[in-house]
Design an enzyme around this catalytic site. Structure first.
Site, PDB file in Angstrom:
ATOM      1  N   ALA A  63     -12.858  90.788  18.827  1.00  0.00           N
ATOM      2  CA  ALA A  63     -12.720  92.240  18.976  1.00  0.00           C
ATOM      3  C   ALA A  63     -14.029  92.861  18.492  1.00  0.00           C
ATOM      4  O   ALA A  63     -14.757  92.256  17.700  1.00  0.00           O
ATOM      5  CB  ALA A  63     -11.541  92.727  18.156  1.00  0.00           C
ATOM      6  N   GLY A 108     -10.513  87.642  18.365  1.00  0.00           N
ATOM      7  CA  GLY A 108      -9.823  88.051  19.592  1.00  0.00           C
ATOM      8  C   GLY A 108     -10.154  87.172  20.786  1.00  0.00           C
ATOM      9  O   GLY A 108      -9.377  87.092  21.738  1.00  0.00           O
ATOM     10  N   GLU A 111      -7.965  84.276  20.471  1.00  0.00           N
ATOM     11  CA  GLU A 111      -6.599  84.773  20.721  1.00  0.00           C
ATOM     12  C   GLU A 111      -6.338  84.995  22.204  1.00  0.00           C
ATOM     13  O   GLU A 111      -5.271  84.666  22.710  1.00  0.00           O
ATOM     14  CB  GLU A 111      -6.377  86.067  19.920  1.00  0.00           C
ATOM     15  CG  GLU A 111      -6.282  85.784  18.422  1.00  0.00           C
ATOM     16  CD  GLU A 111      -6.351  87.041  17.558  1.00  0.00           C
ATOM     17  OE1 GLU A 111      -7.303  87.824  17.722  1.00  0.00           O
ATOM     18  OE2 GLU A 111      -5.440  87.236  16.741  1.00  0.00           O
ATOM     19  N   GLU A 131     -11.222  86.227  10.844  1.00  0.00           N
ATOM     20  CA  GLU A 131     -10.851  87.579  10.408  1.00  0.00           C
ATOM     21  C   GLU A 131     -10.761  87.757   8.900  1.00  0.00           C
ATOM     22  O   GLU A 131     -11.103  88.827   8.379  1.00  0.00           O
ATOM     23  CB  GLU A 131      -9.506  87.999  11.039  1.00  0.00           C
ATOM     24  CG  GLU A 131      -9.602  88.373  12.513  1.00  0.00           C
ATOM     25  CD  GLU A 131      -9.433  87.199  13.456  1.00  0.00           C
ATOM     26  OE1 GLU A 131      -9.544  86.044  12.990  1.00  0.00           O
ATOM     27  OE2 GLU A 131      -9.204  87.425  14.644  1.00  0.00           O
TER      28      GLU A 131
HETATM   29  N1  DAK Z   1     -18.234  92.708  17.859  1.00  0.00           N
HETATM   30  C1  DAK Z   1     -19.287  93.483  18.180  1.00  0.00           C
HETATM   31  N2  DAK Z   1     -20.504  92.990  18.498  1.00  0.00           N
HETATM   32  C2  DAK Z   1     -20.658  91.662  18.480  1.00  0.00           C
HETATM   33  C3  DAK Z   1     -19.597  90.783  18.151  1.00  0.00           C
HETATM   34  C4  DAK Z   1     -18.330  91.373  17.830  1.00  0.00           C
HETATM   35  N3  DAK Z   1     -17.256  90.625  17.563  1.00  0.00           N
HETATM   36  N4  DAK Z   1     -20.073  89.530  18.201  1.00  0.00           N
HETATM   37  C5  DAK Z   1     -21.369  89.621  18.549  1.00  0.00           C
HETATM   38  N5  DAK Z   1     -21.721  90.891  18.722  1.00  0.00           N
HETATM   39  C6  DAK Z   1     -23.047  91.427  19.106  1.00  0.00           C
HETATM   40  C7  DAK Z   1     -24.010  91.377  17.929  1.00  0.00           C
HETATM   41  O1  DAK Z   1     -23.817  92.491  17.096  1.00  0.00           O
HETATM   42  C8  DAK Z   1     -25.333  91.396  18.645  1.00  0.00           C
HETATM   43  O2  DAK Z   1     -25.605  92.712  19.071  1.00  0.00           O
HETATM   44  P1  DAK Z   1     -27.109  93.323  18.958  1.00  0.00           P
HETATM   45  O3  DAK Z   1     -27.469  93.216  17.518  1.00  0.00           O
HETATM   46  O4  DAK Z   1     -27.931  92.428  19.844  1.00  0.00           O
HETATM   47  O5  DAK Z   1     -26.950  94.718  19.470  1.00  0.00           O
HETATM   48  C9  DAK Z   1     -25.067  90.583  19.894  1.00  0.00           C
HETATM   49  O6  DAK Z   1     -23.649  90.573  20.060  1.00  0.00           O
HETATM   50  C10 DAK Z   1     -25.512  89.151  19.758  1.00  0.00           C
HETATM   51  O7  DAK Z   1     -24.946  88.613  18.587  1.00  0.00           O
HETATM   52  P2  DAK Z   1     -25.811  87.871  17.443  1.00  0.00           P
HETATM   53  O8  DAK Z   1     -27.202  88.390  17.409  1.00  0.00           O
HETATM   54  O9  DAK Z   1     -25.015  87.937  16.191  1.00  0.00           O
HETATM   55  O10 DAK Z   1     -25.855  86.399  18.039  1.00  0.00           O
HETATM   56  P3  DAK Z   1     -25.934  85.042  17.219  1.00  0.00           P
HETATM   57  O11 DAK Z   1     -26.138  83.984  18.208  1.00  0.00           O
HETATM   58  O12 DAK Z   1     -26.882  85.141  16.077  1.00  0.00           O
HETATM   59  O13 DAK Z   1     -24.466  84.859  16.594  1.00  0.00           O
HETATM   60  C11 DAK Z   1     -22.051  84.861  16.620  1.00  0.00           C
HETATM   61  C12 DAK Z   1     -23.376  84.696  17.433  1.00  0.00           C
HETATM   62  C13 DAK Z   1     -20.880  84.843  17.599  1.00  0.00           C
HETATM   63  C14 DAK Z   1     -21.923  83.716  15.634  1.00  0.00           C
HETATM   64  C15 DAK Z   1     -22.139  86.203  15.830  1.00  0.00           C
HETATM   65  O14 DAK Z   1     -22.469  87.234  16.756  1.00  0.00           O
HETATM   66  C16 DAK Z   1     -20.835  86.545  15.196  1.00  0.00           C
HETATM   67  O15 DAK Z   1     -20.477  85.973  14.148  1.00  0.00           O
HETATM   68  N6  DAK Z   1     -20.107  87.479  15.786  1.00  0.00           N
HETATM   69  C17 DAK Z   1     -18.875  87.971  15.230  1.00  0.00           C
HETATM   70  C18 DAK Z   1     -17.792  86.974  15.465  1.00  0.00           C
HETATM   71  C19 DAK Z   1     -16.478  87.411  14.833  1.00  0.00           C
HETATM   72  O16 DAK Z   1     -16.409  87.550  13.602  1.00  0.00           O
HETATM   73  N7  DAK Z   1     -15.502  87.602  15.647  1.00  0.00           N
HETATM   74  C20 DAK Z   1     -14.199  88.020  15.216  1.00  0.00           C
HETATM   75  C21 DAK Z   1     -14.153  89.508  15.259  1.00  0.00           C
HETATM   76  S1  DAK Z   1     -12.693  90.095  14.455  1.00  0.00           S
HETATM   77  C22 DAK Z   1      -6.384  93.762  15.092  1.00  0.00           C
HETATM   78  C23 DAK Z   1      -6.688  93.540  16.386  1.00  0.00           C
HETATM   79  C24 DAK Z   1      -7.608  92.572  16.691  1.00  0.00           C
HETATM   80  C25 DAK Z   1      -8.246  91.863  15.733  1.00  0.00           C
HETATM   81  C26 DAK Z   1      -7.929  92.114  14.430  1.00  0.00           C
HETATM   82  C27 DAK Z   1      -6.979  93.041  14.101  1.00  0.00           C
HETATM   83  N8  DAK Z   1      -5.502  94.795  14.764  1.00  0.00           N
HETATM   84  C28 DAK Z   1      -6.017  96.114  14.752  1.00  0.00           C
HETATM   85  C29 DAK Z   1      -4.128  94.532  14.431  1.00  0.00           C
HETATM   86  C30 DAK Z   1      -9.272  90.924  16.090  1.00  0.00           C
HETATM   87  C31 DAK Z   1     -10.325  90.791  15.258  1.00  0.00           C
HETATM   88  C32 DAK Z   1     -11.518  90.079  15.649  1.00  0.00           C
HETATM   89  O17 DAK Z   1     -11.671  89.556  16.718  1.00  0.00           O
END
Ligand code: DAK
Length: 261
Positions: A63, A108, A111, A131
């Protein structure tokens, strides 16, 4: 359409989440476009869907953290509901959905892949529910679906530690069905989807419903669900043709496509 592309190859529909600059992270716009594309799938013509992400690096990186970072409790709940409703729609679509996971499937992203019937992935795929490191729980069904797919022990370990896993481990614990070199992922997903599309569609739909609904209830009820769906296949053109073809001793005969009636 905006952040989600839709292409058709014969009886297979291919949905591509297309926001590569943010590694296909799911914000409200992406979710809205995804729902519109799913709603527009012609279920009379399409017999199997493939869901994938644009680019070489990521399926869906979760997400959108930027969008979520400023949500209030009420907004967080509403955002969770939008995602959950769409994921549930994918899970309960009458036709099978194959996730072709081409890179990161985090939060997400993991998921949404779990709301699909089958997960195929590339060798560079990385799965995880990170998360808890962001101060939240998995919010799009991760606590529920991961436990059902890999069992509660493994799911708890992955969710409590927030540890990402690579494709071989995802395969070993049963999170993915198959792992392929990146360039083979889509051809293999398409091959599988076309193989499914060739089977009797009424029977395939009944199998999906029986497995999904049976898993929600006790065995007695589950068997009753299966009986009803088994019965529903009889007297269909496809059942009559499929069985008559088998019983026909003329081995020269070529099998006709099923008609979905
Ligand atoms: N959200 C927004 N932007 C993201 C992103 C994300 N999840 N993942 C990557 N990006 C963006 C980065 O900010 C970056 O943007 P710029 O800086 O270029 O503008 C671009 O994508 C490239 O990412 P990186 O530069 O970070 O690329 P790397 O190769 O260095 O790293 C990575 C790749 C996938 C390891 C890293 O980007 C990363 O850790 N991303 C976050 C992964 C993550 O934590 N995903 C889980 C998100 S939490 C709920 C509903 C839903 C959810 C929870 C609660 N309720 C409300 C009940 C779900 C939650 C989630 O999914």
């Amino acid at each position: 359409m905006g952040f989600v592309d839709y292409n058709v190859d014969g009886q297979v529909g291919i949905i591509t989440i297309n926001r590569p600059k943010a590694l296909n992270a799911l914000n409200s716009e992406v979710l809205k476009d995804l729902e519109a594309v799913i709603d527009a799938v012609d279920l009379d013509a399409i017999r199997c869907l493939i869901l994938t992400g644009a680019g070489q690096k990521s399926f869906v990186a979760g997400a959108d953290i930027g969008e979520m970072s400023t949500l209030t409790k009420e907004e967080g709940e509403a955002f969770g509901k939008i995602g959950n409703d769409i994921f549930r729609k994918i899970e309960t679509l009458p036709i099978p959905v194959i996730a072709a996971v081409n890179g990161f499937a985090l939060g997400g992203g993991c998921e949404i892949s779990m709301s699909c019937d089958i997960r195929l992935c590339s060798e560079n795929a990385i799965f995880g529910q990170p998360e808890v490191g962001l101060g939240i729980t998995p919010g799009f069904g991760g606590t529920q679906r991961l436990a059902r797919i890999v069992g509660p022990g493994k799911a708890k370990q992955l969710i409590y530690t927030g540890r990402n896993i690579k494709a071989p481990e995802a395969y070993r614990i049963g999170l993915v069905n198959e792992v392929y070199p990146a360039e083979e992922l889509m051809p293999q997903a398409l091959k599988m989807a076309k193989g499914i599309a060739k089977q009797a569609p009424i029977a395939v739909r009944a199998c999906k419903k029986a497995i999904n609904e049976g898993l929600e209830v006790g065995m007695d009820e589950a068997i009753a669900i299966e009986e009803k769906l088994f019965g529903s296949c009889f007297e269909t053109e496809d059942q009559k043709y499929g069985m008559a073809f088998f019983l026909d001793k003329n081995k020269e005969k070529v099998k006709e496509p099923f008609k979905n009636c």
